[in-house]
Design a protein around this motif. Structure first.
Motif, mmCIF file in Angstrom:
data_model
loop_
_atom_site.group_PDB
_atom_site.id
_atom_site.type_symbol
_atom_site.label_atom_id
_atom_site.label_comp_id
_atom_site.label_asym_id
_atom_site.label_seq_id
_atom_site.Cartn_x
_atom_site.Cartn_y
_atom_site.Cartn_z
ATOM 1 N N SER A 1 29.161 -23.158 -10.394
ATOM 2 C CA SER A 1 27.835 -22.928 -9.837
ATOM 3 C C SER A 1 27.198 -21.732 -10.565
ATOM 4 O O SER A 1 27.094 -21.731 -11.784
ATOM 5 N N SER A 2 26.812 -20.701 -9.836
ATOM 6 C CA SER A 2 26.208 -19.517 -10.460
ATOM 7 C C SER A 2 27.239 -18.443 -10.780
ATOM 8 O O SER A 2 26.909 -17.364 -11.265
ATOM 9 N N PHE A 3 28.506 -18.740 -10.529
ATOM 10 C CA PHE A 3 29.572 -17.760 -10.726
ATOM 11 C C PHE A 3 30.308 -18.024 -12.039
ATOM 12 O O PHE A 3 30.634 -19.173 -12.355
ATOM 13 N N SER A 4 30.542 -16.969 -12.820
ATOM 14 C CA SER A 4 31.306 -17.086 -14.067
ATOM 15 C C SER A 4 32.358 -15.985 -14.109
ATOM 16 O O SER A 4 32.146 -14.887 -13.601
ATOM 17 N N PHE A 5 33.489 -16.300 -14.752
ATOM 18 C CA PHE A 5 34.616 -15.365 -14.782
ATOM 19 C C PHE A 5 35.175 -15.313 -16.195
ATOM 20 O O PHE A 5 35.502 -16.359 -16.781
ATOM 21 N N SER A 6 35.269 -14.082 -16.771
ATOM 22 C CA SER A 6 35.793 -13.902 -18.124
ATOM 23 C C SER A 6 37.159 -13.224 -18.075
ATOM 24 O O SER A 6 37.611 -12.775 -17.021
ATOM 25 N N VAL A 7 37.797 -13.120 -19.248
ATOM 26 C CA VAL A 7 39.097 -12.439 -19.326
ATOM 27 C C VAL A 7 38.926 -10.968 -18.947
ATOM 28 O O VAL A 7 39.784 -10.372 -18.277
ATOM 29 N N ARG A 8 37.812 -10.363 -19.362
ATOM 30 C CA ARG A 8 37.522 -8.976 -18.994
ATOM 31 C C ARG A 8 37.458 -8.835 -17.475
ATOM 32 O O ARG A 8 37.992 -7.871 -16.904
ATOM 33 N N ASP A 9 36.808 -9.792 -16.813
ATOM 34 C CA ASP A 9 36.719 -9.767 -15.353
ATOM 35 C C ASP A 9 38.115 -9.838 -14.727
ATOM 36 O O ASP A 9 38.389 -9.167 -13.720
ATOM 37 N N LEU A 10 38.986 -10.635 -15.328
ATOM 38 C CA LEU A 10 40.362 -10.751 -14.832
ATOM 39 C C LEU A 10 41.097 -9.420 -14.948
ATOM 40 O O LEU A 10 41.781 -8.986 -14.015
ATOM 41 N N PHE A 11 40.950 -8.755 -16.114
ATOM 42 C CA PHE A 11 41.553 -7.432 -16.315
ATOM 43 C C PHE A 11 41.064 -6.455 -15.249
ATOM 44 O O PHE A 11 41.849 -5.718 -14.648
ATOM 45 N N LEU A 12 39.739 -6.429 -15.026
ATOM 46 C CA LEU A 12 39.152 -5.498 -14.068
ATOM 47 C C LEU A 12 39.629 -5.786 -12.644
ATOM 48 O O LEU A 12 39.908 -4.863 -11.878
ATOM 49 N N PHE A 13 39.726 -7.071 -12.296
ATOM 50 C CA PHE A 13 40.166 -7.437 -10.951
ATOM 51 C C PHE A 13 41.614 -7.003 -10.707
ATOM 52 O O PHE A 13 41.930 -6.409 -9.672
ATOM 53 N N VAL A 14 42.484 -7.291 -11.680
ATOM 54 C CA VAL A 14 43.896 -6.928 -11.539
ATOM 55 C C VAL A 14 44.054 -5.404 -11.499
ATOM 56 O O VAL A 14 44.771 -4.858 -10.649
ATOM 57 N N GLY A 15 43.371 -4.709 -12.419
ATOM 58 C CA GLY A 15 43.465 -3.253 -12.460
ATOM 59 C C GLY A 15 42.907 -2.601 -11.211
ATOM 60 O O GLY A 15 43.507 -1.666 -10.655
ATOM 61 N N GLY A 16 41.748 -3.090 -10.731
ATOM 62 C CA GLY A 16 41.151 -2.541 -9.518
ATOM 63 C C GLY A 16 42.025 -2.773 -8.302
ATOM 64 O O GLY A 16 42.209 -1.870 -7.471
ATOM 65 N N SER A 17 42.589 -3.973 -8.184
ATOM 66 C CA SER A 17 43.473 -4.291 -7.055
ATOM 67 C C SER A 17 44.711 -3.412 -7.075
ATOM 68 O O SER A 17 45.180 -2.930 -6.025
ATOM 69 N N PHE A 18 45.270 -3.179 -8.286
ATOM 70 C CA PHE A 18 46.449 -2.318 -8.417
ATOM 71 C C PHE A 18 46.123 -0.891 -7.978
ATOM 72 O O PHE A 18 46.913 -0.253 -7.267
ATOM 73 N N LEU A 19 44.963 -0.384 -8.390
ATOM 74 C CA LEU A 19 44.565 0.982 -8.018
ATOM 75 C C LEU A 19 44.419 1.122 -6.509
ATOM 76 O O LEU A 19 44.889 2.104 -5.922
ATOM 77 N N ILE A 20 43.761 0.141 -5.877
ATOM 78 C CA ILE A 20 43.575 0.185 -4.423
ATOM 79 C C ILE A 20 44.934 0.181 -3.720
ATOM 80 O O ILE A 20 45.186 0.980 -2.807
ATOM 81 N N ALA A 21 45.830 -0.720 -4.161
ATOM 82 C CA ALA A 21 47.158 -0.820 -3.540
ATOM 83 C C ALA A 21 47.967 0.455 -3.761
ATOM 84 O O ALA A 21 48.618 0.966 -2.833
ATOM 85 N N LYS A 22 47.935 0.992 -4.996
ATOM 86 C CA LYS A 22 48.719 2.183 -5.331
ATOM 87 C C LYS A 22 48.230 3.405 -4.556
ATOM 88 O O LYS A 22 49.038 4.163 -4.002
ATOM 89 N N ALA A 23 46.897 3.596 -4.519
ATOM 90 C CA ALA A 23 46.337 4.753 -3.818
ATOM 91 C C ALA A 23 46.596 4.651 -2.314
ATOM 92 O O ALA A 23 46.933 5.646 -1.665
ATOM 93 N N THR A 24 46.469 3.438 -1.754
ATOM 94 C CA THR A 24 46.740 3.238 -0.328
ATOM 95 C C THR A 24 48.199 3.531 -0.010
ATOM 96 O O THR A 24 48.524 4.160 1.012
ATOM 97 N N GLN A 25 49.091 3.090 -0.898
ATOM 98 C CA GLN A 25 50.523 3.356 -0.728
ATOM 99 C C GLN A 25 50.812 4.859 -0.747
ATOM 100 O O GLN A 25 51.594 5.365 0.061
ATOM 101 N N GLU A 26 50.160 5.578 -1.669
ATOM 102 C CA GLU A 26 50.366 7.023 -1.771
ATOM 103 C C GLU A 26 49.832 7.748 -0.541
ATOM 104 O O GLU A 26 50.438 8.705 -0.057
#
Length: 239
Positions: free
Chosen positions: A76-101
């Motif tokens: 539809s109007s949504f597109s996803f690139s490899v860069r977006d995948l990197f950002l999603f994985v990295g952002g999710s890791f940061l949120i999880a890591k900081a919450t854990q700390e």
């Protein structure tokens, strides 16, 4: 490319890399806290050296990086690139890591913290985490650098200067965060905020980084006033 253009490009890139490297420096300081004290300084330097190598590798892959922004998934109007995948994985890791700390600092007793802190972290693990997260942190800055200049030597020199500044700044930043628990909690909240922005970016919802830097600056300003107030109270009690 003239001398003036090269100098201006180098200065602009150095400032860009240092500003965008602040979040990596905070992440590095919090990670190395889990290591024995005698290994922390070496881990910070090796981590930043690894980050320097990964950034140079990203620069050398400028053509490949440009292709990362091309969508590989369109719905539809949504597109996803490899860069977006990197950002999603990295952002999710940061949120999880900081919450854990945050949970680790709030929920555990000091004895448990000491036991877990030295048992869970390894020198190699910290260095690898810093290098991998730097790829996520520096992806946008490297893409911006490629847009500013096509001269690899200029970009490499600017990144090297920025990493050297971060290596020398990592020691006082880490000591300051270690001495002031409230600053560490604030830094962890910043990491959650940065992770949220990375995830938002992966869904093409871009939040100007100026808002983030203003929020960080304002919060640090308020916390600085609290620290100043506490130090004056201690000075009055000691009189």
């Amino acid at each position: 490319m003239g001398i003036v253009e090269i100098v201006v490009g180098i200065i602009a890139l150095i400032i860009l890399e240092i500003v965008l490297g602040i979040d990596n420096l905070v992440f590095l300081s919090i990670l190395t806290e889990k290591l024995p004290k005698e290994l922390r300084k070496r881990a910070r330097r090796w981590g930043l050296t690894f980050a320097w190598v990964t950034r140079l590798m990203l620069l050398a892959s400028a053509v490949w990086l440009a292709k990362l922004t091309e969508p590989f998934l369109v719905w539809s109007s949504f597109s996803f690139s490899v860069r977006d995948l990197f950002l999603f994985v990295g952002g999710s890791f940061l949120i999880a890591k900081a919450t854990q700390e945050i949970h680790f600092d709030v929920a555990e007793t000091k004895a448990e913290q000491k036991s877990i802190r030295h048992g869970a972290a390894t020198f190699r693990g910290v260095v690898i985490q810093v290098g991998l997260m730097d790829i996520i942190f520096s992806l946008d800055s490297v893409l911006t650098a490629v847009g500013l200049t096509n001269n690899f030597a200029v970009m490499a020199f600017a990144i090297t200067c920025a990493i050297l500044v971060m290596i020398y700044a990592s020691e006082p930043v880490s000591e300051f965060i270690e001495k002031h628990p409230s600053i560490k909690m604030l830094a962890l909240c910043f990491l959650i905020l940065i992770g949220t922005l990375l995830v938002a970016d992966s869904f093409s919802f871009h939040v100007p980084r100026g808002y983030l830097y203003f929020a960080m600056g304002f919060s640090l300003g308020v916390e600085s006033l609290n620290l100043l107030k506490q130090s004056r109270r201690r000075a009055q009690k000691n009189k």
